[in-house]
Design a protein around this motif. Structure first.
Motif, PDB file in Angstrom:
ATOM      1  N   SER A 232       5.231  -1.217  -0.190  1.00 42.27           N
ATOM      2  CA  SER A 232       4.179  -0.323  -0.673  1.00 42.27           C
ATOM      3  C   SER A 232       3.071  -0.185   0.370  1.00 42.27           C
ATOM      4  O   SER A 232       2.445   0.877   0.484  1.00 42.27           O
ATOM      5  CB  SER A 232       3.598  -0.868  -1.984  1.00 42.27           C
ATOM      6  N   THR A 233       2.844  -1.233   1.147  1.00 44.67           N
ATOM      7  CA  THR A 233       1.823  -1.176   2.198  1.00 44.67           C
ATOM      8  C   THR A 233       2.207  -0.174   3.274  1.00 44.67           C
ATOM      9  O   THR A 233       1.370   0.620   3.732  1.00 44.67           O
ATOM     10  CB  THR A 233       1.624  -2.565   2.828  1.00 44.67           C
ATOM     11  N   THR A 234       3.462  -0.211   3.688  1.00 46.28           N
ATOM     12  CA  THR A 234       3.934   0.743   4.688  1.00 46.28           C
ATOM     13  C   THR A 234       3.778   2.170   4.180  1.00 46.28           C
ATOM     14  O   THR A 234       3.310   3.055   4.911  1.00 46.28           O
ATOM     15  CB  THR A 234       5.410   0.469   5.024  1.00 46.28           C
ATOM     16  N   ARG A 235       4.152   2.397   2.926  1.00 45.46           N
ATOM     17  CA  ARG A 235       4.018   3.755   2.366  1.00 45.46           C
ATOM     18  C   ARG A 235       2.552   4.175   2.331  1.00 45.46           C
ATOM     19  O   ARG A 235       2.217   5.330   2.632  1.00 45.46           O
ATOM     20  CB  ARG A 235       4.619   3.785   0.948  1.00 45.46           C
ATOM     21  N   ARG A 244       3.223  12.573   3.562  1.00 47.62           N
ATOM     22  CA  ARG A 244       3.347  12.453   2.115  1.00 47.62           C
ATOM     23  C   ARG A 244       4.793  12.506   1.627  1.00 47.62           C
ATOM     24  O   ARG A 244       5.048  12.615   0.435  1.00 47.62           O
ATOM     25  CB  ARG A 244       2.537  13.565   1.434  1.00 47.62           C
ATOM     26  N   ILE A 245       5.749  12.447   2.549  1.00 46.49           N
ATOM     27  CA  ILE A 245       7.168  12.452   2.180  1.00 46.49           C
ATOM     28  C   ILE A 245       7.778  11.109   2.572  1.00 46.49           C
ATOM     29  O   ILE A 245       7.624  10.655   3.707  1.00 46.49           O
ATOM     30  CB  ILE A 245       7.927  13.594   2.877  1.00 46.49           C
ATOM     31  N   SER A 246       8.463  10.493   1.639  1.00 45.45           N
ATOM     32  CA  SER A 246       9.145   9.223   1.897  1.00 45.45           C
ATOM     33  C   SER A 246      10.650   9.465   1.899  1.00 45.45           C
ATOM     34  O   SER A 246      11.259   9.677   0.852  1.00 45.45           O
ATOM     35  CB  SER A 246       8.774   8.194   0.823  1.00 45.45           C
ATOM     36  N   LEU A 252      12.824  -0.619  -4.108  1.00 50.06           N
ATOM     37  CA  LEU A 252      12.201  -0.117  -5.328  1.00 50.06           C
ATOM     38  C   LEU A 252      10.685  -0.120  -5.183  1.00 50.06           C
ATOM     39  O   LEU A 252      10.002   0.816  -5.608  1.00 50.06           O
ATOM     40  CB  LEU A 252      12.630  -0.976  -6.521  1.00 50.06           C
ATOM     41  N   GLU A 253      10.152  -1.140  -4.567  1.00 50.25           N
ATOM     42  CA  GLU A 253       8.699  -1.244  -4.372  1.00 50.25           C
ATOM     43  C   GLU A 253       8.147  -0.024  -3.635  1.00 50.25           C
ATOM     44  O   GLU A 253       7.131   0.565  -4.050  1.00 50.25           O
ATOM     45  CB  GLU A 253       8.378  -2.515  -3.569  1.00 50.25           C
ATOM     46  N   ALA A 254       8.803   0.374  -2.546  1.00 47.03           N
ATOM     47  CA  ALA A 254       8.325   1.509  -1.758  1.00 47.03           C
ATOM     48  C   ALA A 254       8.446   2.813  -2.537  1.00 47.03           C
ATOM     49  O   ALA A 254       7.553   3.664  -2.505  1.00 47.03           O
ATOM     50  CB  ALA A 254       9.099   1.595  -0.446  1.00 47.03           C
ATOM     51  N   ALA A 255       9.562   2.979  -3.259  1.00 46.04           N
ATOM     52  CA  ALA A 255       9.765   4.204  -4.037  1.00 46.04           C
ATOM     53  C   ALA A 255       8.749   4.311  -5.163  1.00 46.04           C
ATOM     54  O   ALA A 255       8.199   5.391  -5.429  1.00 46.04           O
ATOM     55  CB  ALA A 255      11.186   4.234  -4.596  1.00 46.04           C
ATOM     56  N   GLU A 256       8.473   3.198  -5.845  1.00 43.67           N
ATOM     57  CA  GLU A 256       7.485   3.208  -6.931  1.00 43.67           C
ATOM     58  C   GLU A 256       6.090   3.511  -6.392  1.00 43.67           C
ATOM     59  O   GLU A 256       5.316   4.245  -7.022  1.00 43.67           O
ATOM     60  CB  GLU A 256       7.494   1.860  -7.648  1.00 43.67           C
ATOM     61  N   ALA A 257       5.775   2.976  -5.225  1.00 41.50           N
ATOM     62  CA  ALA A 257       4.461   3.229  -4.629  1.00 41.50           C
ATOM     63  C   ALA A 257       4.313   4.699  -4.262  1.00 41.50           C
ATOM     64  O   ALA A 257       3.239   5.293  -4.458  1.00 41.50           O
ATOM     65  CB  ALA A 257       4.278   2.352  -3.390  1.00 41.50           C
ATOM     66  N   ALA A 258       5.373   5.278  -3.754  1.00 37.49           N
ATOM     67  CA  ALA A 258       5.333   6.696  -3.407  1.00 37.49           C
ATOM     68  C   ALA A 258       5.107   7.549  -4.646  1.00 37.49           C
ATOM     69  O   ALA A 258       4.237   8.429  -4.673  1.00 37.49           O
ATOM     70  CB  ALA A 258       6.634   7.096  -2.706  1.00 37.49           C
ATOM     71  N   ARG A 259       5.877   7.286  -5.696  1.00 35.15           N
ATOM     72  CA  ARG A 259       5.759   8.079  -6.909  1.00 35.15           C
ATOM     73  C   ARG A 259       4.384   7.912  -7.560  1.00 35.15           C
ATOM     74  O   ARG A 259       3.775   8.889  -8.014  1.00 35.15           O
ATOM     75  CB  ARG A 259       6.875   7.676  -7.885  1.00 35.15           C
TER      76      ARG A 259
END
Length: 383
Positions: A232-235, A244-246, A252-259
């Motif tokens: 989530s930190t990287t995002r 703003r595009i991942s 899952l952590e990164a995807a949840e942070a993006a959403r």
């Protein structure tokens, strides 16, 4: 090239807010029309769906760099790519070209040749081809002048990667396959290893360089994204830079942070077709089930977007309309393309026609022009 003036009848059409239903679909001057127009063609036994918008694909590499060398006529390779895209129902394709220390077909010089070739064939192709630059973040010596090159290449979309094997480099160990990689890039293996160590040693300079580069690109109106977010930190770091595009979050952590922050999440359709990531990352099926996906991309395999959408619908994970959204209107929204993605009046006449029984691509049309057609359906158009 002249767009067709037609009314397609008898097929099941995927209409916005309606779903699959037998309906007429009329097109003229390259857009969907509200009323019947032109010659009528019976397409009973077929499905009419919005054309596939592929947000990220590098499967074109084999067309422009077969075997050990690049094609001398690069434009011929791009034309061959377009034929494969059309045969797989893709009407808008983002061609993701590396700008990497790996050299060879992924090196800076080759990237320029690819972008020039895409621009040179624009008037010869039906499929809308959009260039994407995949920039390796640790190429600090290349930052200067990069925005000007991006503008000259007419690249609207930049994604940032870091493929340096940091874990090994921090220990001073050579990464696997280093010799083969170096030879592909035309470098002495020892010199190649020294280059990797040098880039790794300057890692502390990268964040500020990226801040400055992204600010410039944002000012130029360039769309930006990150590749393979793991935390989530990287995002958050990328979001703060305007990316703003991942693309293909690994966890899952990164995807949840993006959403949670309203960023767009792109997943790989081969991940869906395979039933999981070939690298052991987060499963696209799991992320889709949790509502953490805005769009599916071909990644390295152009047949996969169609197959993935159909598999999602068949499995019951999504209904047909929801599954097809991930390869049509979803990608259109990610790219800010307001003129395509659905079969609504006024939209571009971008559509793929599938055999209702086999779900094979029978024909593809982009802006009302035929880019692909094969088999029995051709007889109906020619009758």
């Amino acid at each position: 090239m002249t767009a067709l003036n037609l009314t397609l009848t008898g097929a099941k059409v995927l209409l916005p807010d309606v779903g699959l239903t037998i309906s007429n679909l009329s097109l003229a001057e390259g857009v969907i029309q509200p009323d019947c127009t032109g010659r009528s063609i019976d397409l009973s036994g077929y499905l009419l769906l919005p054309g596939i918008i592929d947000l990220h694909g590098d499967g074109f590499e084999r067309h422009i760099a077969p075997r050990r060398g690049a094609m001398k006529q690069m434009d011929e390779g791009i034309l061959s790519v377009e034929a494969e895209l059309a045969a797989n129902g893709i009407t808008t394709a983002v061609l993701a070209q590396f700008y990497s220390w790996e050299g060879g077909v992924r090196g800076p010089e080759f990237a320029g040749q690819v972008f020039d070739a895409i621009a040179s064939v624009k008037g010869q192709v039906v499929t809308d081809l959009l260039p994407q630059l995949r920039f390796e973040t640790h190429m600090l010596d290349d930052y200067k002048g990069l925005p000007e090159r991006i503008a000259a290449w007419q690249v609207p979309y930049v994604v940032f990667n870091d493929h340096l094997p940091h874990d090994r480099l921090v220990e001073g160990r050579k990464p696997p396959r280093l010799t083969g990689q170096a030879l592909k890039a035309g470098r002495n293996p020892d010199k190649h290893f020294e280059m990797l160590l040098s880039m790794h040693a300057r890692s502390s300079e990268v964040p500020q360089a990226l801040d400055d580069l992204c600010a410039t690109l944002e000012g130029q109106g360039v769309r930006m994204g990150s590749h393979d977010d793991a935390t989530s930190t990287t995002r958050a770091d990328w979001r703060n830079r305007g990316a703003r595009i991942s693309e293909f979050p690994e966890t899952l952590e990164a995807a949840e942070a993006a959403r949670a922050a309203g960023d767009r999440v792109i997943l790989g359709s081969p991940n869906v077709v395979r039933g999981g990531s070939h690298k052991g990352n987060a499963s696209a099926l799991d992320l889709i089930a949790m509502g953490l996906c805005d769009a599916l991309a071909s990644d390295y395999h152009y047949p996969s977007p169609r197959r993935a959408a159909l598999m999602l619908a068949k499995s019951g994970l999504l209904d047909f309309a929801g599954a097809w959204t991930l390869v049509s209107s979803g990608p259109a929204q990610v790219l800010g393309l307001q003129d395509r993605g659905t079969l609504a009046p006024g939209q571009r006449a971008d559509l793929v026609i599938l055999d209702a029984k086999t779900h094979r691509v029978a024909a593809t049309m982009a802006a009302g022009r035929i880019s692909y057609m094969a088999g029995d359906i051709a007889a109906r158009f020619l009758a």
